[in-house]
Design a protein around this motif. Sequence first.
Motif, PDB file in Angstrom:
ATOM      1  N   SER A  13      33.933  73.577 -81.300  1.00  0.00           N
ATOM      2  CA  SER A  13      33.652  74.902 -80.760  1.00  0.00           C
ATOM      3  C   SER A  13      32.203  75.299 -81.005  1.00  0.00           C
ATOM      4  O   SER A  13      31.537  75.852 -80.121  1.00  0.00           O
ATOM      5  N   GLY A  14      31.710  75.012 -82.209  1.00  0.00           N
ATOM      6  CA  GLY A  14      30.306  75.310 -82.507  1.00  0.00           C
ATOM      7  C   GLY A  14      29.368  74.514 -81.614  1.00  0.00           C
ATOM      8  O   GLY A  14      28.386  75.047 -81.095  1.00  0.00           O
ATOM      9  N   GLY A  15      29.675  73.237 -81.424  1.00  0.00           N
ATOM     10  CA  GLY A  15      28.849  72.410 -80.543  1.00  0.00           C
ATOM     11  C   GLY A  15      28.859  72.904 -79.108  1.00  0.00           C
ATOM     12  O   GLY A  15      27.811  72.973 -78.454  1.00  0.00           O
ATOM     13  N   VAL A  16      30.029  73.273 -78.623  1.00  0.00           N
ATOM     14  CA  VAL A  16      30.136  73.804 -77.257  1.00  0.00           C
ATOM     15  C   VAL A  16      29.359  75.108 -77.137  1.00  0.00           C
ATOM     16  O   VAL A  16      28.674  75.344 -76.131  1.00  0.00           O
ATOM     17  N   ALA A  17      29.442  75.960 -78.156  1.00  0.00           N
ATOM     18  CA  ALA A  17      28.715  77.237 -78.109  1.00  0.00           C
ATOM     19  C   ALA A  17      27.205  77.002 -78.042  1.00  0.00           C
ATOM     20  O   ALA A  17      26.503  77.673 -77.269  1.00  0.00           O
ATOM     21  N   VAL A  18      26.704  76.052 -78.814  1.00  0.00           N
ATOM     22  CA  VAL A  18      25.265  75.749 -78.769  1.00  0.00           C
ATOM     23  C   VAL A  18      24.887  75.187 -77.407  1.00  0.00           C
ATOM     24  O   VAL A  18      23.882  75.595 -76.805  1.00  0.00           O
ATOM     25  N   ALA A  39      27.275  88.140 -68.972  1.00  0.00           N
ATOM     26  CA  ALA A  39      28.671  87.836 -69.288  1.00  0.00           C
ATOM     27  C   ALA A  39      28.779  86.455 -69.936  1.00  0.00           C
ATOM     28  O   ALA A  39      29.500  86.277 -70.932  1.00  0.00           O
ATOM     29  N   PHE A  40      28.060  85.481 -69.401  1.00  0.00           N
ATOM     30  CA  PHE A  40      28.068  84.133 -69.966  1.00  0.00           C
ATOM     31  C   PHE A  40      27.560  84.164 -71.404  1.00  0.00           C
ATOM     32  O   PHE A  40      28.163  83.576 -72.305  1.00  0.00           O
ATOM     33  N   GLU A  41      26.457  84.878 -71.617  1.00  0.00           N
ATOM     34  CA  GLU A  41      25.874  84.970 -72.964  1.00  0.00           C
ATOM     35  C   GLU A  41      26.800  85.704 -73.937  1.00  0.00           C
ATOM     36  O   GLU A  41      26.844  85.373 -75.120  1.00  0.00           O
ATOM     37  N   THR A  42      27.559  86.674 -73.447  1.00  0.00           N
ATOM     38  CA  THR A  42      28.553  87.348 -74.286  1.00  0.00           C
ATOM     39  C   THR A  42      29.617  86.354 -74.722  1.00  0.00           C
ATOM     40  O   THR A  42      30.028  86.345 -75.893  1.00  0.00           O
ATOM     41  N   GLY A  43      30.046  85.501 -73.812  1.00  0.00           N
ATOM     42  CA  GLY A  43      31.013  84.463 -74.157  1.00  0.00           C
ATOM     43  C   GLY A  43      30.481  83.548 -75.244  1.00  0.00           C
ATOM     44  O   GLY A  43      31.191  83.204 -76.195  1.00  0.00           O
ATOM     45  N   GLN A  47      32.031  83.296 -79.012  1.00  0.00           N
ATOM     46  CA  GLN A  47      32.508  81.985 -79.424  1.00  0.00           C
ATOM     47  C   GLN A  47      31.842  81.557 -80.731  1.00  0.00           C
ATOM     48  O   GLN A  47      32.520  81.075 -81.645  1.00  0.00           O
ATOM     49  N   MET A  48      30.545  81.742 -80.841  1.00  0.00           N
ATOM     50  CA  MET A  48      29.859  81.304 -82.050  1.00  0.00           C
ATOM     51  C   MET A  48      30.279  82.133 -83.261  1.00  0.00           C
ATOM     52  O   MET A  48      30.524  81.597 -84.343  1.00  0.00           O
ATOM     53  N   ALA A  53      33.489  82.310 -88.238  1.00  0.00           N
ATOM     54  CA  ALA A  53      34.585  82.930 -88.973  1.00  0.00           C
ATOM     55  C   ALA A  53      35.672  81.908 -89.281  1.00  0.00           C
ATOM     56  O   ALA A  53      36.231  81.902 -90.383  1.00  0.00           O
ATOM     57  N   MET A  54      35.965  81.027 -88.328  1.00  0.00           N
ATOM     58  CA  MET A  54      36.956  79.978 -88.568  1.00  0.00           C
ATOM     59  C   MET A  54      36.518  79.090 -89.735  1.00  0.00           C
ATOM     60  O   MET A  54      37.334  78.742 -90.598  1.00  0.00           O
TER      61      MET A  54
END
Length: 134
Positions: A13-18, A39-43, A47-48, A53-54
Amino acid sequence: MRDRGWWCLAALSGGVAVMAGAFAAHALQGQLPERLLAAFETGVRYQMWHTLAMLGVLAWRATHPRHGFGIVLGLWAVGVLLFSGSLYAMALTGLRGLGMITPFGGVLMIAGWLTLAVGALRAGRDAQSESGMA
């Protein structure tokens, strides 16, 4: 390693967010209307933050195993998928109807935070009763 699957999911998830953030900054800049880029940047941002938090919950859970924290991780994972995923898809396709999915993801993320709060309160109460302070 305990929680190997969760650690892998958080890392991915972190890799996808970057990657999504870099994609937005370099490939989408000037290609999308400002509101869709936002909107994309909010996603990406949500996510990050939830990925971090995870990782925090996983680190906490490594020394303080709690059943309810698995529920927190699941709520956040599905929430990010629905929230960020719908924003990514909406921005890239322009299909505004996908925005109807976003609030469901947000509700799941909020539910994860509330579940974490309840779990933390219970963990504190359990620690007090184990030490004879309750």
